[in-house]
Design a protein around this motif. Structure first.
Motif, short mmCIF file in Angstrom:
data_model
loop_
_atom_site.label_atom_id
_atom_site.label_comp_id
_atom_site.label_asym_id
_atom_site.label_seq_id
_atom_site.Cartn_x
_atom_site.Cartn_y
_atom_site.Cartn_z
N ILE B 181 0.84 -1.19 0.00
CA ILE B 181 0.00 0.00 0.00
C ILE B 181 0.88 1.24 0.00
N LEU B 182 0.63 2.09 -0.94
CA LEU B 182 1.34 3.38 -0.96
C LEU B 182 0.58 4.33 -0.05
N TYR B 183 1.23 4.78 1.01
CA TYR B 183 0.55 5.62 1.99
C TYR B 183 1.07 7.05 1.89
N LEU B 184 0.27 7.92 1.34
CA LEU B 184 0.66 9.31 1.19
C LEU B 184 0.12 10.10 2.38
N SER B 185 0.94 10.16 3.39
CA SER B 185 0.53 10.79 4.64
C SER B 185 0.73 12.30 4.58
N PHE B 240 2.53 -1.31 -5.84
CA PHE B 240 1.46 -1.08 -4.88
C PHE B 240 0.12 -1.33 -5.56
N SER B 241 -0.79 -1.85 -4.77
CA SER B 241 -2.11 -2.13 -5.32
C SER B 241 -3.16 -1.20 -4.75
N ALA B 242 -2.69 -0.28 -3.89
CA ALA B 242 -3.62 0.69 -3.31
C ALA B 242 -2.86 1.94 -2.90
N VAL B 243 -3.54 3.07 -2.98
CA VAL B 243 -2.96 4.32 -2.50
C VAL B 243 -3.90 4.93 -1.47
N SER B 257 -2.23 11.04 -12.03
CA SER B 257 -0.99 10.33 -12.37
C SER B 257 -1.29 8.90 -12.79
N LEU B 258 -2.12 8.25 -12.01
CA LEU B 258 -2.47 6.85 -12.31
C LEU B 258 -3.05 6.75 -13.71
N SER B 259 -3.96 7.65 -13.99
CA SER B 259 -4.60 7.64 -15.30
C SER B 259 -3.58 7.86 -16.41
N GLU B 260 -2.70 8.78 -16.21
CA GLU B 260 -1.67 9.04 -17.22
C GLU B 260 -0.73 7.86 -17.41
N ASN B 261 -0.59 7.09 -16.36
CA ASN B 261 0.29 5.93 -16.45
C ASN B 261 -0.48 4.65 -16.81
N ASP B 262 -1.69 4.84 -17.31
CA ASP B 262 -2.53 3.73 -17.75
C ASP B 262 -2.79 2.68 -16.69
N LEU B 263 -2.83 3.13 -15.48
CA LEU B 263 -3.21 2.22 -14.40
C LEU B 263 -4.69 2.44 -14.14
N ASP B 268 -6.59 -1.89 -11.20
CA ASP B 268 -5.16 -2.07 -10.92
C ASP B 268 -4.78 -1.55 -9.54
N VAL B 269 -5.33 -0.41 -9.23
CA VAL B 269 -5.00 0.25 -7.97
C VAL B 269 -6.26 0.82 -7.34
N GLU B 270 -6.45 0.57 -6.05
CA GLU B 270 -7.57 1.21 -5.35
C GLU B 270 -7.05 2.50 -4.71
N VAL B 271 -7.89 3.50 -4.68
CA VAL B 271 -7.48 4.79 -4.12
C VAL B 271 -8.50 5.26 -3.08
N ILE B 272 -7.99 5.70 -1.95
CA ILE B 272 -8.88 6.22 -0.91
C ILE B 272 -8.37 7.58 -0.43
N GLY B 273 -9.27 8.53 -0.33
CA GLY B 273 -8.90 9.87 0.11
C GLY B 273 -9.25 10.10 1.58
N TYR B 274 -9.36 11.34 1.94
CA TYR B 274 -9.75 11.69 3.31
C TYR B 274 -10.36 13.09 3.29
N ASP B 275 -11.43 13.27 3.97
CA ASP B 275 -12.13 14.56 4.17
C ASP B 275 -13.54 14.56 3.57
N ASN B 276 -13.70 13.85 2.46
CA ASN B 276 -14.95 13.89 1.72
C ASN B 276 -15.37 15.31 1.35
N LEU B 277 -14.56 15.91 0.52
CA LEU B 277 -14.93 17.22 -0.02
C LEU B 277 -16.09 17.06 -0.99
#
Lengths: 335, 335
Positions: B181-185, B240-243, B257-263, B268-277
């Motif tokens: 998991i890629l964790y972008l803290s 990584f299979s998730a960010v 970025s993922l889209s540009e890299n054809d992922l 291929d990769v699950e993505v989860i954010g935070y805040d729910n804007l």
DNA sequence: GTGAAAGCGCTAACAG
DNA sequence: CTGTTAGCGCTTTCAC
């Protein structure tokens, strides 16, 4: 008890007056007393009372900012600009929101006046009500409208060229052969709506194209509105090859509806927003839109307001900041 | 010249005091004089001077709001909540921005104190600096931290359960088999980062999974950062299979970025954010994220602040508002 | 260089 | 029911 000039005066043996002078860095005070007094002030944790001070001084160094809709990042950006310049100039900001309600607008301004603001920056509603105009005309402090105007008080506005912006949008579309355009315009009581509608009409006129049946909706400006409007248009069997949106937020709803209805953007339908919010470049497809210098608008408004505060005789003068059509992936035609 | 109590007194023949009483709707004033005076006040366009009034009254009915980053809609929403409650309670708001700069934070607060605010709502940085803590401890007015805390002053915070939120994110991912998991803290100097990092670790512990090599980046929180981080990770050949993203704004950059890299997301990769804007639901794919009650956070902060203003003896008490993982289209696993 | 006195506009305390 | 007096904390004016 909070330390005051008096406390410091008593603690040092000097007069209140001398203490005041030192703390204001007035000239003709010996270095010795100055350091002594400053030391004591520090020691006692003295915090100057700006309120008391502004009772004697002609300026309160506070301005009032009246925003229209705080949930829209457009206004946040404008206020950021105001804030930056205000800080540079040493002003504090009192901020309030009207949620596009004219009477709340007046109420807020009264509260601000009662707090002795030196001036006001307002994003006003109700461009045409005589009463509203009269209210502003009677204001005892300088005021600047940011991004909008009120009829008869256009001088007080710093604007972004709404006519130009919308004209360029429609010229682009018309030149590329679009003849059925769904135009999702804004709320009737804000000046931008009228200005952009005029821009649209100019485009038709300039290109000598008769605007056939009009596909115009006036929306409040939320994403939901755009979403529903497209659904409605589709349900009614309206045909359109392009959607022009009053703002990027509406455009988001539009993109969503289009996508759900299996209409491809830009191949089946081109979509253009307005405002160029930070988010818009991350939409998919990335949203083509009209870039408005939001930050600069606020910054400029504060700058001009300050000029009027400094010099109440200064005549007011509209300014028009340039806008620019930004092409991204929701359009495909020849630029 | 602006009309004052004195002006009205002279114009009506009553004393300043009587005028003051009438205008404050004090009891024991004859109806006759009351209407007479009120009429005159109206006629003269009298605007009460709240500044002068607050020199004698114990409260100024002004609070200071210190926001961290005004370009982030998260904070705008929180402030909207504050604003709503402030209005209900009759407070005016002085607002400033720190742009995550601790010394600017202190400077702003000093300015606010000098304006005699009755209390402060702050989104603070630098959770761990002793000096910063000392600064707050010495404050002469009540203060509430909204959405963040400072070590040793946790009582003063109204929080949203960061640990819970991030734990639920990682539990979801781990349960669905993700091990890389890629964790972008977030930035190291805000408390949410630490809290969410702990939440992540709890998830690993709870499920008895050893966190192998860690793929953690600490980012400032802008879309650019997310975009670049994913590019970097990809360039370094990280798998990584998730960010997991510190906020939705980062997530937008990530999706790009993922889209540009054809992922493909979520295949291929699950993505989860935070805040729910608000915007996150319009991303494509619609962003799964942790919903934080932003408006309620601000509203509550103002509510609690007022309690402390009304009763300075009241002990401070942390509150934790619940958060909730919202599944949309950027995730695909079993919930 | 420093101090004394007045007063910004208002509210509060006391008086009648 | 209404008026008089004092004073919030500061800056300004006028002295010396």
């Amino acid at each position: 008890m909070r330390a005051t000039l008096k406390t410091i005066a008593e603690a040092t043996g000097f007069s209140i007056n001398t203490v005041s002078r030192v703390l204001r860095n007035d000239r003709r005070i010996s270095n010795e007393t100055s350091t002594l007094i400053k030391g004591k002030a520090e020691e006692l944790g003295y915090i100057p009372d700006a309120i008391a001070s502004s009772m004697r001084k002609p300026k309160s160094m506070t301005i009032g900012v009246v925003s229209a809709d705080s949930s829209n990042p457009f206004f946040s950006e404008v206020i950021r600009g105001v804030s930056e310049k205000a800080e540079e100039l040493g002003y504090q900001m009192l901020i309030g929101n009207t949620e596009e309600n004219a009477s709340k607008e007046e109420h807020l301004i009264r509260l601000f006046l009662s707090r002795k603001v030196d001036g006001l920056i307002v994003m006003p509603t109700s461009e045409k009500e005589e009463k509203h105009k009269a209210f502003y005309s009677a204001l005892p402090v300088p005021y600047i409208f940011a991004g909008r105007y009120i009829e008869g008080l256009e001088d007080h506005s710093i604007l972004h060229s709404d006519e130009d912006g919308e004209r360029s949008v429609f010229e682009y579309l018309l030149r590329n052969g679009h003849r059925s355009i769904l135009y999702l315009s804004g709320p009737e009581n804000v000046s931008n709506t009228g200005a952009r509608d005029r821009g649209m009409e100019e485009a038709f006129r300039a290109l000598g194209i008769a605007a056939e049946k009009k596909n115009i909706f006036h929306l409040a400006g939320h994403a939901e509105d755009g979403y529903k409007a497209v659904n409605t248009a589709l349900n009614r069997g309206m045909e359109f090859s392009a959607v022009v949106c009053f703002n990027d937020i509406i455009a988001m709803g539009v993109l969503k509806s289009l996508s759900e209805n299996d209409l491809s953007v830009p191949d089946d339908v081109e979509v253009i927003g307005y405002d160029n919010l930070m988010f818009s470049q991350f939409m998919k497809p990335a949203l083509s839109t009209v870039d408005v210098p939001k930050h600069r608008l606020g910054y400029k408004a504060m700058e001009v307001l300050n000029e009027h505060i400094e010099n109440p005789e200064l005549p007011y003068r509209t300014e028009n900041l340039p806008v620019r059509l930004v092409f991204r992936d929701s359009t495909a035609g020849k630029r």
